[in-house]
Design a protein around this motif. Structure first.
Motif, mmCIF file in Angstrom:
data_model
loop_
_atom_site.group_PDB
_atom_site.id
_atom_site.type_symbol
_atom_site.label_atom_id
_atom_site.label_comp_id
_atom_site.label_asym_id
_atom_site.label_seq_id
_atom_site.Cartn_x
_atom_site.Cartn_y
_atom_site.Cartn_z
ATOM 1 N N ALA A 83 70.926 18.188 46.593
ATOM 2 C CA ALA A 83 70.510 18.349 47.991
ATOM 3 C C ALA A 83 70.578 19.829 48.347
ATOM 4 O O ALA A 83 71.362 20.584 47.776
ATOM 5 C CB ALA A 83 71.431 17.543 48.905
ATOM 6 N N HIS A 84 69.723 20.252 49.303
ATOM 7 C CA HIS A 84 69.692 21.668 49.673
ATOM 8 C C HIS A 84 69.212 21.817 51.115
ATOM 9 O O HIS A 84 68.906 20.823 51.800
ATOM 10 C CB HIS A 84 68.803 22.460 48.713
ATOM 11 C CG HIS A 84 67.429 21.885 48.527
ATOM 12 N ND1 HIS A 84 66.478 21.865 49.527
ATOM 13 C CD2 HIS A 84 66.844 21.276 47.462
ATOM 14 C CE1 HIS A 84 65.365 21.309 49.079
ATOM 15 N NE2 HIS A 84 65.571 20.927 47.829
ATOM 16 N N ASP A 85 69.140 23.062 51.566
ATOM 17 C CA ASP A 85 68.772 23.328 52.956
ATOM 18 C C ASP A 85 67.354 22.900 53.284
ATOM 19 O O ASP A 85 67.015 22.696 54.450
ATOM 20 C CB ASP A 85 68.949 24.810 53.271
ATOM 21 C CG ASP A 85 70.413 25.205 53.427
ATOM 22 O OD1 ASP A 85 71.247 24.292 53.568
ATOM 23 O OD2 ASP A 85 70.726 26.408 53.397
ATOM 24 N N GLY A 86 66.495 22.765 52.270
ATOM 25 C CA GLY A 86 65.143 22.271 52.522
ATOM 26 C C GLY A 86 65.170 20.833 53.013
ATOM 27 O O GLY A 86 64.404 20.453 53.909
ATOM 28 N N HIS A 87 66.045 20.018 52.424
ATOM 29 C CA HIS A 87 66.204 18.634 52.893
ATOM 30 C C HIS A 87 66.705 18.623 54.336
ATOM 31 O O HIS A 87 66.240 17.825 55.162
ATOM 32 C CB HIS A 87 67.202 17.883 52.012
ATOM 33 C CG HIS A 87 66.756 17.677 50.601
ATOM 34 N ND1 HIS A 87 67.448 18.162 49.517
ATOM 35 C CD2 HIS A 87 65.677 17.035 50.097
ATOM 36 C CE1 HIS A 87 66.833 17.817 48.402
ATOM 37 N NE2 HIS A 87 65.750 17.128 48.729
ATOM 38 N N LEU A 88 67.632 19.500 54.626
ATOM 39 C CA LEU A 88 68.187 19.581 55.977
ATOM 40 C C LEU A 88 67.117 20.010 56.980
ATOM 41 O O LEU A 88 66.987 19.432 58.064
ATOM 42 C CB LEU A 88 69.352 20.570 55.995
ATOM 43 C CG LEU A 88 70.112 20.744 57.307
ATOM 44 C CD1 LEU A 88 70.778 19.434 57.727
ATOM 45 C CD2 LEU A 88 71.157 21.847 57.160
ATOM 46 N N HIS A 89 66.324 21.003 56.597
ATOM 47 C CA HIS A 89 65.251 21.506 57.467
ATOM 48 C C HIS A 89 64.231 20.405 57.768
ATOM 49 O O HIS A 89 63.865 20.175 58.932
ATOM 50 C CB HIS A 89 64.567 22.686 56.787
ATOM 51 C CG HIS A 89 63.336 23.162 57.485
ATOM 52 N ND1 HIS A 89 63.382 23.894 58.654
ATOM 53 C CD2 HIS A 89 62.012 22.999 57.189
ATOM 54 C CE1 HIS A 89 62.135 24.173 59.039
ATOM 55 N NE2 HIS A 89 61.301 23.633 58.175
ATOM 56 N N ALA A 90 63.767 19.701 56.731
ATOM 57 C CA ALA A 90 62.776 18.641 56.917
ATOM 58 C C ALA A 90 63.341 17.504 57.770
ATOM 59 O O ALA A 90 62.636 16.928 58.615
ATOM 60 C CB ALA A 90 62.326 18.103 55.557
ATOM 61 N N THR A 91 64.616 17.183 57.559
ATOM 62 C CA THR A 91 65.241 16.106 58.325
ATOM 63 C C THR A 91 65.336 16.469 59.801
ATOM 64 O O THR A 91 65.068 15.630 60.680
ATOM 65 C CB THR A 91 66.640 15.808 57.765
ATOM 66 O OG1 THR A 91 66.518 15.378 56.404
ATOM 67 C CG2 THR A 91 67.340 14.725 58.575
ATOM 68 N N ARG A 92 65.705 17.699 60.078
ATOM 69 C CA ARG A 92 65.796 18.121 61.476
ATOM 70 C C ARG A 92 64.430 18.132 62.147
ATOM 71 O O ARG A 92 64.307 17.822 63.337
ATOM 72 C CB ARG A 92 66.450 19.501 61.549
ATOM 73 C CG ARG A 92 67.962 19.441 61.341
ATOM 74 C CD ARG A 92 68.582 20.805 61.231
ATOM 75 N NE ARG A 92 70.043 20.732 61.390
ATOM 76 C CZ ARG A 92 70.867 21.738 61.082
ATOM 77 N NH1 ARG A 92 70.380 22.875 60.614
ATOM 78 N NH2 ARG A 92 72.167 21.602 61.261
ATOM 79 N N GLU A 93 63.392 18.483 61.408
ATOM 80 C CA GLU A 93 62.034 18.410 61.955
ATOM 81 C C GLU A 93 61.681 16.967 62.294
ATOM 82 O O GLU A 93 61.099 16.681 63.341
ATOM 83 C CB GLU A 93 61.026 18.988 60.957
ATOM 84 C CG GLU A 93 61.008 20.490 60.877
ATOM 85 C CD GLU A 93 60.480 21.126 62.153
ATOM 86 O OE1 GLU A 93 59.526 20.596 62.741
ATOM 87 O OE2 GLU A 93 61.050 22.164 62.570
ATOM 88 N N ALA A 94 62.029 16.044 61.400
ATOM 89 C CA ALA A 94 61.754 14.621 61.649
ATOM 90 C C ALA A 94 62.541 14.118 62.851
ATOM 91 O O ALA A 94 62.007 13.382 63.693
ATOM 92 C CB ALA A 94 62.101 13.803 60.404
#
Length: 223
Positions: free
Chosen positions: A41-52
């Motif tokens: 897991a990485h910050d890209g997953h976090l970024h996409a999740t927050r956008e969702a």
């Protein structure tokens, strides 16, 4: 094709958001289901999740850590325990994210079993969240048509797949169920099939790149 044109609706959904006979109370949580290997897991997953969370107006998103993606080789795949731990470390940055070992506990290997099972819970409104790359390869997945009928689907941007995702087989098959992205906030209230393609600023993080850097560092230390 002009990328901007992909932001216009293919077709609007001409039906009520919920059946008048069985409305869900407003207090019902709106939950996103986001599966993946998380290797790591990485910050890209976090970024996409927050956008969702923002665009779909969700109350929380559940990261469903996959025991083993049937379409991915085991080579280079960290153990489930390590991937689950990495997901928990990254998700700790946002209390709206829950990391789940549901598939491991239930011995599930196919998304159709996971999503259809969780979507039956009438106490929540669910949205299945996938990357644009997965929308392209979805016809290779087991019973993929059932997935689109299980719950609404949000497709999040992932370079360089976004344009192809908006023009692929799945997008064409469900063109009449595609929602204008400006109405993404009502997706969780719609009866499936219903889906939206979300454009948003991309994050540079990549699980593959992280693994390659880690391998290079290990080789350097081993010299």
């Amino acid at each position: 094709m002009d990328p901007v044109s992909l932001r216009r609706p293919v077709a609007r959904i001409a039906r009520p958001a919920m059946s008048p006979a069985q409305p869900l109370p407003r207090a019902v949580p709106r939950v996103g289901l986001f599966g993946g290997s998380f290797n790591p897991a990485h910050d890209g997953h976090l970024h996409a999740t927050r956008e969702a969370l923002r665009r779909l107006r969700l109350d929380k998103v559940v990261w469903l850590v996959s025991p083993q993606n049937p379409l991915k080789t085991r080579s280079g795949m960290a153990s489930f325990a390590d991937r689950f731990a990495s997901a928990r470390r990254v998700a700790a940055a946002d209390p709206r994210i829950e990391v789940s070992d549901y598939e491991e506990q239930k011995n599930l290997r196919f998304s159709v079993d996971t999503i259809t099972g969780l979507a039956r819970d009438p106490s929540r409104r669910h949205v299945w969240i996938i990357g644009a790359d997965n929308l392209i390869q979805l016809p290779r997945w087991k019973h993929w048509l059932r997935l689109f009928h299980a719950c609404p689907v949000a497709v999040i941007a992932r370079a360089p797949y976004l344009e192809r995702a908006g023009l692929g087989l799945v997008a064409r098959r469900f063109a009449g169920a595609r929602l204008d992205e400006r109405q993404a906030h009502v997706l969780a209230d719609l009866c499936p099939p219903a889906w939206v393609l979300l454009h948003h600023p991309l994050h540079p993080a990549s699980s593959t790149a992280i693994r390659l850097r880690a391998e290079a560092a290990w080789q350097e230390r081993s010299k």
